[in-house]
Design an enzyme around this catalytic site. Sequence first.
Site, PDB file in Angstrom:
ATOM      1  N   ASP A   1     -86.036 -14.326  -1.312  1.00 28.28           N
ATOM      2  CA  ASP A   1     -84.633 -14.731  -1.384  1.00 28.28           C
ATOM      3  C   ASP A   1     -84.501 -15.941  -2.307  1.00 28.28           C
ATOM      4  O   ASP A   1     -84.382 -15.786  -3.516  1.00 28.28           O
ATOM      5  CB  ASP A   1     -84.124 -15.002   0.039  1.00 28.28           C
TER       6      ASP A   1
ATOM      7  N   ASP B   1     -85.382  -9.929  10.726  1.00 26.42           N
ATOM      8  CA  ASP B   1     -84.619 -10.237  11.941  1.00 26.42           C
ATOM      9  C   ASP B   1     -83.332 -10.993  11.667  1.00 26.42           C
ATOM     10  O   ASP B   1     -83.145 -11.590  10.605  1.00 26.42           O
ATOM     11  CB  ASP B   1     -85.471 -11.101  12.867  1.00 26.42           C
TER      12      ASP B   1
HETATM   13  P1  IMP Z   1     -86.858 -17.797   0.833  1.00 30.13           P
HETATM   14  O1  IMP Z   1     -87.786 -18.913   1.049  1.00 30.13           O
HETATM   15  O2  IMP Z   1     -85.428 -18.225   0.719  1.00 30.13           O
HETATM   16  O3  IMP Z   1     -87.254 -16.842  -0.291  1.00 30.13           O
HETATM   17  O4  IMP Z   1     -86.801 -17.020   2.197  1.00 30.13           O
HETATM   18  C1  IMP Z   1     -87.581 -15.970   2.467  1.00 30.13           C
HETATM   19  C2  IMP Z   1     -87.651 -15.755   3.968  1.00 30.13           C
HETATM   20  O5  IMP Z   1     -86.355 -15.872   4.587  1.00 30.13           O
HETATM   21  C3  IMP Z   1     -88.109 -14.352   4.207  1.00 30.13           C
HETATM   22  O6  IMP Z   1     -89.500 -14.316   4.347  1.00 30.13           O
HETATM   23  C4  IMP Z   1     -87.377 -13.965   5.462  1.00 30.13           C
HETATM   24  O7  IMP Z   1     -88.150 -14.333   6.585  1.00 30.13           O
HETATM   25  C5  IMP Z   1     -86.105 -14.787   5.450  1.00 30.13           C
HETATM   26  N1  IMP Z   1     -84.964 -14.003   4.903  1.00 30.13           N
HETATM   27  C6  IMP Z   1     -84.388 -14.120   3.693  1.00 30.13           C
HETATM   28  N2  IMP Z   1     -83.382 -13.242   3.544  1.00 30.13           N
HETATM   29  C7  IMP Z   1     -83.327 -12.528   4.691  1.00 30.13           C
HETATM   30  C8  IMP Z   1     -82.499 -11.423   5.125  1.00 30.13           C
HETATM   31  O8  IMP Z   1     -81.615 -10.900   4.437  1.00 30.13           O
HETATM   32  N3  IMP Z   1     -82.763 -10.952   6.383  1.00 30.13           N
HETATM   33  C9  IMP Z   1     -83.742 -11.482   7.181  1.00 30.13           C
HETATM   34  N4  IMP Z   1     -84.542 -12.481   6.799  1.00 30.13           N
HETATM   35  C10 IMP Z   1     -84.334 -13.011   5.562  1.00 30.13           C
END
Ligand code: IMP
Length: 188
Positions: A105, A161
Amino acid sequence: MQMKPGRTLLTQAQICTRVRQLGKSITHHYRGKRPLFLGVMNGALFFLADLLRAVDLDHVEISCVRLASYAGTQSTGSLRGMVELEALGKSAAGRHVLIVDDILDTGRTLSALAARLKKLGAADVKICVLLKKRRAHEIAVKPDWAGFKIADQFVIGYGLDYDGRYRNLKQIRVLGKANGTDPSTSSG
Ligand code: IMP
Ligand code: MG
């Protein structure tokens, strides 16, 4: 506002087909090596298990690390669980590490994890995610393998989740409002 599983974005069959393709590509890449697959818990639980069984290598090991950056549907901007990674340091040193995560994300989780692994002496760090959100990543992280590119929406199921719920859905679905226009048509 009450939330519940909405429209199906990816079916069980679509996920299964794609995981097999990723498994083949990863097998090809690591042929002759002894990779360490590092699953980011809890989200990567099902993906890691299925991916591993789609990989055909003589020597592959797994390990897990528990990291979290989300509260509800919002990224908090801070990463919990990095301390635990230090304990993994010894087993990652000199290894070809493949980070396996559910979704990319903002990129904060994976960039911090990859940097820490390199610091801990990993010989090589690569990243495999099942989903990649199509938005400008706050931190540039380029996954080496990505299953599906999806729109910037909150998704659940197949390990993903919403505050601890819905990981057990077999499909990947959009999180919808309980009384909204995105009704559920089937259950996990
Ligand atoms: P980042 O550090 O923002 O890339 O976040 C990644 C983490 O956030 C992932 O490993 C997920 O655990 C959680 N995450 C991000 N987007 C979603 C979503 O749409 N649904 C559920 N979990 C998410
Ligand atoms: Mg995660």
